[in-house]
Design an enzyme around this catalytic site. Structure first.
Site, PDB file in Angstrom:
ATOM      1  N   PHE A  33       0.759  -1.184  -0.244  1.00 31.49           N
ATOM      2  CA  PHE A  33       0.023  -0.052  -0.017  1.00 31.49           C
ATOM      3  C   PHE A  33       0.729   1.303  -0.065  1.00 31.49           C
ATOM      4  CE2 PHE A  33       0.650  -0.026   4.611  1.00 31.49           C
ATOM      5  CZ  PHE A  33       1.103   1.277   5.038  1.00 31.49           C
ATOM      6  N   CYS A  79       9.672   1.653   3.482  1.00 26.38           N
ATOM      7  CA  CYS A  79      10.197   0.876   3.815  1.00 26.38           C
ATOM      8  C   CYS A  79      11.815   1.236   4.174  1.00 26.38           C
ATOM      9  CB  CYS A  79      10.421  -0.256   2.621  1.00 26.38           C
ATOM     10  SG  CYS A  79      11.089   0.126   1.383  1.00 26.38           S
ATOM     11  N   GLU A 122       8.653  -4.345  13.418  1.00 21.49           N
ATOM     12  CA  GLU A 122       8.608  -2.997  12.478  1.00 21.49           C
ATOM     13  C   GLU A 122       7.356  -2.186  12.534  1.00 21.49           C
ATOM     14  OE1 GLU A 122       7.660  -3.977   8.198  1.00 21.49           O
ATOM     15  OE2 GLU A 122       8.576  -2.226   7.764  1.00 21.49           O
TER      16      GLU A 122
HETATM   17  P1  NAD Z   1       1.411  -6.543   3.213  1.00 25.72           P
HETATM   18  O1  NAD Z   1       2.713  -7.648   3.078  1.00 25.72           O
HETATM   19  O2  NAD Z   1       0.321  -6.570   4.057  1.00 25.72           O
HETATM   20  O3  NAD Z   1       0.799  -6.604   1.287  1.00 25.72           O
HETATM   21  C1  NAD Z   1       1.348  -6.463   0.446  1.00 25.72           C
HETATM   22  C2  NAD Z   1       0.851  -7.311  -0.624  1.00 25.72           C
HETATM   23  O4  NAD Z   1       0.697  -8.615  -0.339  1.00 25.72           O
HETATM   24  C3  NAD Z   1      -0.365  -6.660  -0.814  1.00 25.72           C
HETATM   25  O5  NAD Z   1      -0.720  -6.761  -2.302  1.00 25.72           O
HETATM   26  C4  NAD Z   1      -1.513  -7.410  -0.093  1.00 25.72           C
HETATM   27  O6  NAD Z   1      -2.867  -7.765  -0.807  1.00 25.72           O
HETATM   28  C5  NAD Z   1      -0.732  -8.922  -0.260  1.00 25.72           C
HETATM   29  N1  NAD Z   1      -1.216  -9.629   1.032  1.00 25.72           N
HETATM   30  C6  NAD Z   1      -1.324  -9.268   2.043  1.00 25.72           C
HETATM   31  N2  NAD Z   1      -1.546 -10.297   3.077  1.00 25.72           N
HETATM   32  C7  NAD Z   1      -1.592 -11.723   2.168  1.00 25.72           C
HETATM   33  C8  NAD Z   1      -1.829 -12.813   2.383  1.00 25.72           C
HETATM   34  N3  NAD Z   1      -2.030 -13.128   3.748  1.00 25.72           N
HETATM   35  N4  NAD Z   1      -1.499 -13.595   1.525  1.00 25.72           N
HETATM   36  C9  NAD Z   1      -1.083 -13.452   0.386  1.00 25.72           C
HETATM   37  N5  NAD Z   1      -1.268 -11.897   0.077  1.00 25.72           N
HETATM   38  C10 NAD Z   1      -1.291 -10.998   1.076  1.00 25.72           C
HETATM   39  O7  NAD Z   1       2.335  -5.103   3.168  1.00 25.72           O
HETATM   40  P2  NAD Z   1       1.518  -3.733   3.346  1.00 25.72           P
HETATM   41  O8  NAD Z   1       1.067  -3.351   4.566  1.00 25.72           O
HETATM   42  O9  NAD Z   1       0.861  -3.370   1.945  1.00 25.72           O
HETATM   43  O10 NAD Z   1       2.937  -2.783   3.098  1.00 25.72           O
HETATM   44  C11 NAD Z   1       3.769  -2.520   4.145  1.00 25.72           C
HETATM   45  C12 NAD Z   1       4.998  -3.427   3.991  1.00 25.72           C
HETATM   46  O11 NAD Z   1       5.645  -3.575   2.917  1.00 25.72           O
HETATM   47  C13 NAD Z   1       6.090  -3.066   5.348  1.00 25.72           C
HETATM   48  O12 NAD Z   1       6.404  -4.207   5.845  1.00 25.72           O
HETATM   49  C14 NAD Z   1       7.259  -2.387   4.336  1.00 25.72           C
HETATM   50  O13 NAD Z   1       8.415  -2.471   4.815  1.00 25.72           O
HETATM   51  C15 NAD Z   1       7.105  -3.287   3.184  1.00 25.72           C
HETATM   52  N6  NAD Z   1       7.809  -2.479   1.937  1.00 25.72           N
HETATM   53  C16 NAD Z   1       8.941  -2.931   1.817  1.00 25.72           C
HETATM   54  C17 NAD Z   1       9.365  -2.602   0.672  1.00 25.72           C
HETATM   55  C18 NAD Z   1      10.918  -2.796   0.240  1.00 25.72           C
HETATM   56  O14 NAD Z   1      11.255  -2.488  -0.791  1.00 25.72           O
HETATM   57  N7  NAD Z   1      11.541  -3.939   0.860  1.00 25.72           N
HETATM   58  C19 NAD Z   1       8.978  -1.321  -0.028  1.00 25.72           C
HETATM   59  C20 NAD Z   1       7.555  -1.022   0.355  1.00 25.72           C
HETATM   60  C21 NAD Z   1       7.117  -1.569   1.377  1.00 25.72           C
END
Ligand code: NAD
Length: 514
Positions: free
Chosen positions: A166, A298, A399
């Protein structure tokens, strides 16, 4: 399966705040038929702004079918033509920066200056991919053996999928699809269900730029859509960015289904401040990097590691800056920090303030004292500062992903490095010092994928690649840049000769080059 919606309605719908965000399959918007959908909030008001279709497995299949059908012609499209289309995408995204940014503000909550920054950093990746004719050049060895030439080429994988978080609804998809389609793949995007409109708007721009139908599709949804992507036999690769538990799941499930996977996870980024650092500069950097985008980056700095005697003046310098950080909705042109993504997430972030204090940290500034936390329906939390945090505390071990900066005090540089390297995450880190030797040593020994020297958020430019180490990345390649090209192509090596007729003989020996 599908009810086709009039093209070009998606962005207008989003602009007017009308109810439903649809999939984009085969070159146009497609209304969902699964009967499942999710809420999309305006985080600044707390109001339900619209809903988003959640795809069934069959709807994912439809997007993959369209992508598979479009692949042969797209991979056969000349490099010159693909490059031309990418230049047009570049131009359209540039022209529509403000529209994309407005969508980000309305669904993510980040303030306009931050949203425009996201679009600008995403655009860099499209600009990089415009150079695809150069990026895909292989190697050629003339006369590897007598009369034999050997050369390498890189070819696309087929249907590539992207699953995005997101917090960067425009930039992270651009990290992926720009290189993926430039390399000749077709692409299916599953964006975050929390702020889905930007992805559909971008799909419209790609169509306008001349990207053929089916080359880029968007399916919205949750675990149902993600699991179908991970299992689908016609998807060759999965790029994921999100939290660590899901990244690990994506990597393990995707690879067990034979896919190439790069899965970027969460982070806990440390900013080490040495005693010789300029206190004002370090404090400005810490405040900017901790609270920008409400800490939902992130690469946000979440831990300042204060070495030796720098701690007291540094904490005071940070504290003194916090009342000046303007928290507010994106509609307020003076706002520097917006709300968090959902009420649940905001409330979870706030629990770390209590647990930190209960476990012995000093809660120097409590974001719940901010008027917008108390009086607004939006998902606001003011900036918060926890000092004297220890590694065993919950607020350190997790985190937080919110506007909370923690200070860990250590006596020496060596202990600072140990702290950074013992942390399970390894996305980004930074050192603030005037000592070039210390900075060089830190760069040498930090077990972290991206290091900043007097730069708090060291997100690489698009012609390098982005990625962490340890629990911040599962897979072998970093994202975008040269490693993105590597990820979205596979190598083929050709050994060729053109002997004159009548010069051959049977030889059962193993082919030798000399
Ligand atoms: P999230 O892991 O909740 O969701 C990411 C994606 O996975 C979304 O499209 C979501 O629909 C899907 N998803 C969520 N739960 C799922 C499940 N149980 N099974 C399958 N798919 C699922 O992450 P978020 O809350 O959207 O984003 C924030 C996180 O992303 C933070 O931990 C942040 O550090 C990380 N992030 C990392 C980077 C990087 O480059 N390392 C960059 C941006 C964000």
């Amino acid at each position: 399966m599908t009810q086709v919606v009039e093209p070009r309605t998606e962005s207008r719908r989003a602009a007017r705040g009308i109810d439903r965000v649809h999939h984009w399959i085969g070159g146009g918007p497609v209304a969902g038929t699964s009967g499942r959908h999710g809420p999309v909030y305006d985080p600044a008001t707390g109001r339900l702004a619209r809903e988003v279709d959640f795809a069934s497995a069959e709807e994912v299949d439809a997007a993959v079918r369209a992508a598979k059908a479009a692949f042969p012609a797209w991979r056969a499209t000349s490099l010159a033509k693909r490059s031309e289309i990418l230049f047009r995408i570049r131009s359209l995204v540039d022209t529509h920066r403000a529209d994309i940014a407005a969508l980000l503000t309305s669904e993510h909550g980040k303030v306009p200056s931050d949203a425009l920054g996201e679009v600008a950093r995403g655009l860099e990746n499209i600009e990089f991919a415009c150079g695809i004719p150069h990026l895909l050049k292989g190697g050629f060895s003339e006369q590897a053996s007598t009369g034999v030439d050997v050369y390498s080429i890189r070819q696309p994988l087929g249907v590539a999928a992207g699953i995005t978080p997101f917090n960067f609804p425009a930039m992270v998809p651009m990290w992926m699809f720009a290189n993926a389609i430039a390399c000749g793949n077709t692409f299916v995007l599953k964006p975050s269900e929390k702020d889905p409109s930007a992805s559909v708007y971008i799909a419209e721009l790609l169509k306008e730029a001349g990207v053929p139908d089916g080359v880029f599709s968007v399916v919205h949804g949750d675990k149902v859509a993600v699991d179908r992507i991970l299992e689908h036999p016609d998807i060759a690769s999965v790029s994921f960015v999100g939290s660590t538990p899901i990244a690990r799941y994506i990597y393990e499930t995707g690879t067990s289904h034979g896919k190439r996977v790069q899965a970027l996870g969460g982070a806990k980024n440390h900013m080490v401040v040495l005693p010789d650092a300029d206190i004002g500069m370090a404090a400005d950097a810490a405040v900017s990097a901790a609270y920008g985008s409400a800490g939902e980056r992130c690469m946000a700095i979440s831990v300042v590691v204060a070495v030796g005697g720098v701690a007291d003046p540094l904490v005071e310098a940070i504290r003194s800056r916090l009342p000046k950080v303007r928290v507010g909705p994106g509609s307020d042109p003076t706002a520097e920090m917006g709300p968090l993504i959902t009420r649940e997430h905001r409330d979870k972030v706030a629990t770390y303030l209590d647990s930190g204090r209960e476990q012995g940290a000093d809660l120097v500034v409590d974001g719940r004292d901010h008027a917008l936390f108390r009086d607004s329906d939006g998902f606001f939390l003011g900036v918060s500062l926890l000092d004297r945090v220890r590694p065993d505390m919950d607020c350190y071990r997790n985190e937080i992903f919110g506007p909370v900066l923690e200070v860990v005090r250590v006596p020496t540089y060596a202990e600072a490095v140990t702290l950074v390297n013992d942390n399970p995450y390894g996305n980004g880190t930074a050192i603030f010092t005037r000592d070039g030797g210390a900075a060089r040593q830190f760069q040498f020994e930090a077990n972290v994928g991206m290091v900043g020297v007097n730069v708090p958020i060291p997100v690489p430019v698009a012609y390098y690649s982005f990625g962490g180490w340890k629990s911040s990345l599962f897979g072998d390649t970093h994202m975008y840049g040269p490693e993105g090209i590597q990820f979205y192509t596979r190598a083929k090596v050709v050994t060729a000769r053109w002997p004159d007729p009548g010069t051959s003989k049977v030889d059962l020996g193993f082919p030798r080059t000399r």
